[in-house]
Design an enzyme around this catalytic site. Structure first.
Site, PDB file in Angstrom:
ATOM      1  CB  SER A 190      -1.026  -0.114   1.150  1.00 40.36           C
ATOM      2  OG  SER A 190      -1.885   0.791   1.050  1.00 40.36           O
ATOM      3  CG  ASP A 259     -16.422 -17.801 -11.711  1.00 37.27           C
ATOM      4  OD1 ASP A 259     -15.291 -18.153 -12.023  1.00 37.27           O
ATOM      5  OD2 ASP A 259     -16.969 -18.506 -10.870  1.00 37.27           O
ATOM      6  CG  ASP A 262     -10.766 -17.742 -15.425  1.00 32.48           C
ATOM      7  OD1 ASP A 262     -12.173 -17.863 -15.203  1.00 32.48           O
ATOM      8  OD2 ASP A 262      -9.985 -18.014 -14.540  1.00 32.48           O
ATOM      9  CG  ASP A 266     -11.808 -19.917 -10.189  1.00 29.46           C
ATOM     10  OD1 ASP A 266     -12.686 -18.923 -10.521  1.00 29.46           O
ATOM     11  OD2 ASP A 266     -10.507 -19.729 -10.240  1.00 29.46           O
ATOM     12  CG  ASP A 409      -6.192  -3.419  -3.531  1.00 31.37           C
ATOM     13  OD1 ASP A 409      -6.880  -2.395  -3.048  1.00 31.37           O
ATOM     14  OD2 ASP A 409      -4.836  -3.379  -3.450  1.00 31.37           O
ATOM     15  CG  HIS A 448      -5.345  -2.626   0.073  1.00 37.34           C
ATOM     16  ND1 HIS A 448      -4.715  -1.889  -0.992  1.00 37.34           N
ATOM     17  CD2 HIS A 448      -5.055  -1.896   1.201  1.00 37.34           C
ATOM     18  CE1 HIS A 448      -3.822  -1.218  -0.553  1.00 37.34           C
ATOM     19  NE2 HIS A 448      -4.049  -1.004   0.961  1.00 37.34           N
TER      20      HIS A 448
HETATM   21 CA   LIG Z   1     -12.981 -17.769 -12.877  1.00 37.66          CA
END
Ligand SMILES: [Ca+2]
Length: 529
Positions: A190, A259, A262, A266, A409, A448
């Site tokens: 940070s 989700d 890709d 998951d 984040d 974060h």
């Molecule tokens: Ca995924």
């Protein structure tokens, strides 16, 4: 950084070293005698031999940290640096006894604007055998008001405190142990990530290895983004438009929508830059408002935070938006937009404008000019950020840099960290000439610095030690996710722009069943001609 600034710093450094009167050049110095060291502009306030299991830091442990642990024996040096008449930079240097020392030094970073010694980070370094140091960066507390009428204190916070801490600590460690540390590392996340980047850019010889987690190094523009996000999520009278429950609704919908981008379901968005989820899909029926939908004002607010802030005059994207999926993914205010955007009574870091830039405590965020005022802050407060993309001096000095960012984040947008990496790669002559000294690891579902539904705990220090000391570059970092203290998912984090791909066999909760593969990122496409 300007050449003038660099020259000034180098002179300052050599004066610091030349002026030191060392009691004994060859032998080590007993802890208590370190208080007698004479270092220009530095006062050693105390040097205390601390016996094992007797030390408790003077501040309460951070929330969720648990009670302070028992510590091994060490020498605690407390010092104050005054590089200018207005400076008052406090730091502590903890030095293990010779037999427990690993021969190395570790400087540690801070969080936010908080003017406080980072005891948790000192403890973790000491426990690994490091001599270590932390500074309060020259002021007390997280309020930026300290800088009003004190431009030198702002510079201390921006970069000077960390550098002086580093120089002084190396010297004191040398006196305590009778030799300089073999290797020096900096570890921060940070604001600490910002400090890490600042050291790599401004003082490329300070550290052999640097860890820059979630670096808030693009701080001028990020501060503008905080103003924009707050204005977008509050009514004219300052009332919040979004509740925690509505934010959680958005995260759920964003994850459901993206989700599978890709190809692996998951529960994690692999790369939010490829997620085009539109908050308007959650719009309530006209006139309705219930827990399952967003009102028109709420849709508008979420969209503005996702889209980020543009220069109204040029149309340039001034700073990225916050990632889709980061809205509210956990129980605490920092696991979503609440802490820094929606729950704040006023924009986060509005004091930078009130006290550092305009010297007007009544300044109103609604009067902010995202064109004129950005140019003004860039000119007035360059020491507040670390965005030099030419890391040649650091590379040339043999430095190694590990950075990491969580794709969820909600504080420092990871898209900016990725864009910085791409910018450096462009200046350095491509990814190949960058990854031999600087690697960025991105973590799907990580918040974060830590936390989040994805694997979010890594041991970057060990990876960096291997790289610096053995020449073994990290091809991946294994991240873990735990529930109630038990690891329930592991996953490799890959060096950007590579991503972790499921091999198709075995559990998706085990890192061994994933491989790092290189892919073309949307913005890499944009920047490579
Ligand atoms: Ca995924």
């Amino acid at each position: 950084m300007s050449r003038r600034l660099l020259t000034g710093l180098l002179i300052g450094t050599s004066v610091l070293y030349a002026g030191v009167r060392e009691p004994s050049l060859a032998a080590s110095t007993a802890c208590a005698n370190l208080a007698a060291l004479t270092i220009p502009n530095v006062t050693v306030n105390a040097a205390t031999a601390v016996a094992a299991a007797t030390f408790t830091p003077p501040t309460a442990p951070p929330v969720g940290y648990g009670p302070w642990p028992q510590l091994p024996a060490f020498c605690r040096v407390e010092a104050t640096a005054r590089p200018t008449a207005d400076s008052e930079i406090k730091f502590e240097i903890w030095i293990p006894p010779a037999e427990a020392w690993n021969g190395k030094f570790q400087g540690v970073g801070n969080g936010g604007y908080n003017g406080t010694i980072s005891y948790t980070a000192l403890i973790s370094a000491l426990k690994r055998g490091y001599a270590t140091a932390s500074t309060d960066t020259g002021h007390t507390g997280d309020d930026v008001k300290f800088g009003q009428g004190h431009p030198e204190k702002v510079i201390d916070y921006g970069w000077r405190a960390i550098h002086l801490m580093t120089d002084t600590a190396k010297l004191i460690v040398r006196n305590a142990q009778g030799r300089f540390a073999d290797k020096s590392y900096f570890v921060g996340c940070s604001a600490g990530g910002h400090q890490a980047m600042s050291e790599a850019q401004r003082f490329p010889d300070d550290y052999d290895g640097i860890i820059a987690g979630a670096p808030a190094n693009n701080r001028v523009r990020q501060t503008f983004a905080f103003m924009h996000a707050w204005a977008a999520t509050h009514t004219a009278d300052g009332s919040p438009i979004l509740t925690a429950a509505k934010l959680a609704l958005v995260t759920k919908a964003a994850v459901a929508a993206c989700d599978a981008n890709d190809t692996l379901k998951d529960g994690l968005i692999e790369d939010p830059r490829k997620c085009t989820f539109d908050a308007a899909t959650l719009a309530c029926k006209p006139g309705a408002d219930d827990a399952t939908c967003l009102t028109p004002a709420q849709v508008d607010a979420v969209k503005k935070v996702h889209e980020g802030v543009k220069n109204p005059k040029t149309g340039e994207q001034l700073f990225t938006g916050w990632p889709r999926g980061s809205e509210n993914f956990g129980e605490t205010a920092i696991q979503g937009w609440r802490q820094y955007i929606t729950d704040s009574k006023e924009p986060s870091r509005v004091g930078v404008f009130k006290y550092w830039l305009f010297n007007d405590p009544n300044w109103d965020v609604r009067t902010l000019d995202y064109d004129r005022d950005l140019a003004y802050m860039d000119e007035r407060l360059p020491h507040m950020q670390a965005i030099d993309r030419d890391l040649s001096p650091f590379k040339k000095s043999g430095g190694k840099l590990i950075s990491y960012a969580g794709w969820m984040d909600p504080v420092v947008p990871p898209q900016d960290t990725a864009a910085f990496y791409e910018g450096v790669a462009k200046v350095m002559g491509g990814y190949d000439k960058t990854r031999d000294f600087y690697r960025l690891f991105t973590a799907p579902g990580m918040g974060h610095c830590s936390g989040g539904p994805g694997p979010n705990t890594i041991d970057a220090v060990t990876a960096l030690e291997q790289w610096v000391e053995k020449g073994v570059a990290p091809d991946k970092l294994i991240a873990t996710h735990s529930t109630a203290g038990k690891v329930d998912r592991t996953r490799p984090l890959c060096p950007y722009p590579a991503v972790a791909r499921y091999t198709g066999k075995g559990s998706i909760d085990e890192a061994a069943n994933f491989a790092c593969v290189t892919q073309e990122t949307p913005s890499a496409k944009r920047t490579s001609r």
